[in-house]
Design a protein around this motif. Structure first.
Motif, PDB file in Angstrom:
ATOM      1  N   GLU A  96      62.996  12.321  32.136  1.00 18.46           N
ATOM      2  CA  GLU A  96      61.934  11.617  31.418  1.00 18.46           C
ATOM      3  C   GLU A  96      60.874  11.137  32.399  1.00 18.46           C
ATOM      4  N   GLY A  97      59.656  11.303  32.030  1.00 15.09           N
ATOM      5  CA  GLY A  97      58.580  10.851  32.899  1.00 15.09           C
ATOM      6  C   GLY A  97      58.080  11.922  33.846  1.00 15.09           C
ATOM      7  N   PHE A  98      58.731  13.090  33.826  1.00 21.03           N
ATOM      8  CA  PHE A  98      58.297  14.190  34.704  1.00 21.03           C
ATOM      9  C   PHE A  98      56.814  14.478  34.452  1.00 21.03           C
ATOM     10  N   ALA A  99      56.008  14.501  35.518  1.00 26.57           N
ATOM     11  CA  ALA A  99      54.554  14.563  35.304  1.00 26.57           C
ATOM     12  C   ALA A  99      53.800  15.412  36.318  1.00 26.57           C
ATOM     13  N   THR A 100      54.529  16.168  37.155  1.00 31.13           N
ATOM     14  CA  THR A 100      53.837  16.904  38.219  1.00 31.13           C
ATOM     15  C   THR A 100      54.020  18.405  38.035  1.00 31.13           C
ATOM     16  N   TRP A 101      52.906  19.126  38.000  1.00 28.70           N
ATOM     17  CA  TRP A 101      52.971  20.566  37.770  1.00 28.70           C
ATOM     18  C   TRP A 101      52.233  21.317  38.853  1.00 28.70           C
ATOM     19  N   VAL A 102      52.737  22.508  39.158  1.00 24.77           N
ATOM     20  CA  VAL A 102      52.055  23.365  40.126  1.00 24.77           C
ATOM     21  C   VAL A 102      51.337  24.451  39.333  1.00 24.77           C
ATOM     22  N   VAL A 121      56.856  28.667  36.114  1.00 24.56           N
ATOM     23  CA  VAL A 121      57.572  29.386  37.176  1.00 24.56           C
ATOM     24  C   VAL A 121      57.318  28.725  38.534  1.00 24.56           C
ATOM     25  N   ALA A 122      56.041  28.455  38.832  1.00 27.18           N
ATOM     26  CA  ALA A 122      55.704  27.894  40.147  1.00 27.18           C
ATOM     27  C   ALA A 122      56.331  26.510  40.306  1.00 27.18           C
ATOM     28  N   THR A 123      56.276  25.727  39.247  1.00 27.74           N
ATOM     29  CA  THR A 123      56.821  24.369  39.330  1.00 27.74           C
ATOM     30  C   THR A 123      58.333  24.414  39.568  1.00 27.74           C
ATOM     31  N   VAL A 124      59.037  25.234  38.813  1.00 29.50           N
ATOM     32  CA  VAL A 124      60.496  25.253  38.976  1.00 29.50           C
ATOM     33  C   VAL A 124      60.867  25.849  40.332  1.00 29.50           C
TER      34      VAL A 124
END
Ligand code: AMP
Length: 257
Positions: A96-102, A121-124
């Motif tokens: 919860e609260g995850f907010a950062t993406w590539v 894909v890039a984020t994971v």
């Protein structure tokens, strides 16, 4: 004690501290196993992640029905010499609260056909590289555009990981192995062969896109395009066979590494 007399051997000794990571979504086939073996040959510790990453699926895609068989996968990974099978839950990866993406800017092919896919894909993958502290990560040419996106990310963000891209493993008749092939009925499996055949036809034609399109034999393409994937240019296509979406590509120029 190991006595080392050559520089080559010394390089190998340094390599032996390496952690190799193969990110996957499971339902292993020979394509996955070829990456596990490459990692095994080059790294002291081989980690395979098995995570069906919700962030890379669109709302109307096959997340819910994606093939899952962890027991079989664990057996295959162990037999291939994998040291660690990492199977995090979605809750752990995206608390919860995850907010950062590539968000790697990418054009054409899958970037257009599946908006948001490469962001997932890039984020994971960045999360997995960090979690595993991977020195080397292994990917398949079948997802050539994905590999190019990840290379761009690694360069742009100075991520301390080496990427390796290995050739597409195919069935004897040419169909690229894919976990999604499990969705195909026997008739669809036969129709699907038009995809690799069309790409092969396109590869040696003056106009690869037109030739491949013409050879799709009734398959419904999302796209047929020449895509720049960094060190190489590939002829790539996505097509639907019944309700199954398949992708494939062949190298036109250069080399994927
Ligand atoms: P997936 O589990 O489908 O997300 O794939 C995990 C990794 O295996 C990705 O790097 C894919 O490019 C790679 N891969 C999938 N299919 C093949 C194949 N037929 N040959 C080689 N690599 C593959």
């Amino acid at each position: 004690m190991k006595l080392v007399r050559t520089v080559d051997e010394m390089a190998q000794v340094a390599l032996s501290h390496k952690v190799g990571l193969v990110p996957t979504m499971g339902a292993f086939h020979e394509g996955h196993l070829s990456l596990f073996r490459a990692a095994r040959a080059e790294c002291a510790t081989v980690v395979v992640s098995l995570f069906v990453n919700p962030a890379q699926f669109g709302a109307n895609e096959d997340l819910a029905r994606y093939p899952r068989d962890e027991e079989r996968d664990a057996r295959l990974a162990e037999d291939a010499g994998v040291d660690v099978l990492f199977t995090p839950s979605a809750e752990q990866m995206y608390p919860e609260g995850f907010a950062t993406w590539v968000d790697v800017a990418a054009t054409g092919g899958e970037a257009v056909a599946r908006p948001g896919h490469f962001r997932g894909v890039a984020t994971v993958c960045l999360k997995l590289f960090n979690l595993v502290r991977a020195d080397v990560a292994y990917f398949g040419q079948k997802d050539a555009q994905q590999a190019a996106v990840l290379r761009r990310m690694v360069r742009d963000l100075n991520v301390p990981v080496d990427l390796r891209v290995l050739p597409t493993v195919r069935d004897e008749d040419g169909l690229a192995l894919s976990s999604r092939n499990a969705y195909l009925s026997p008739e669809e499996r036969e129709q699907a062969l038009a995809l690799p055949r069309a790409l092969e036809t396109g590869r040696s034609a003056a106009d690869p896109v037109a030739a491949a399109r013409a050879a799709l034999n009734g398959l419904d393409p999302d796209y047929v395009e020449v895509i720049d994937v960094g060190d190489a240019r590939v002829l790539a296509a996505a097509a639907r066979v019944g309700s199954t979406r398949l992708i494939d590509n062949v190298v036109l120029e250069g080399e994927l590494r």
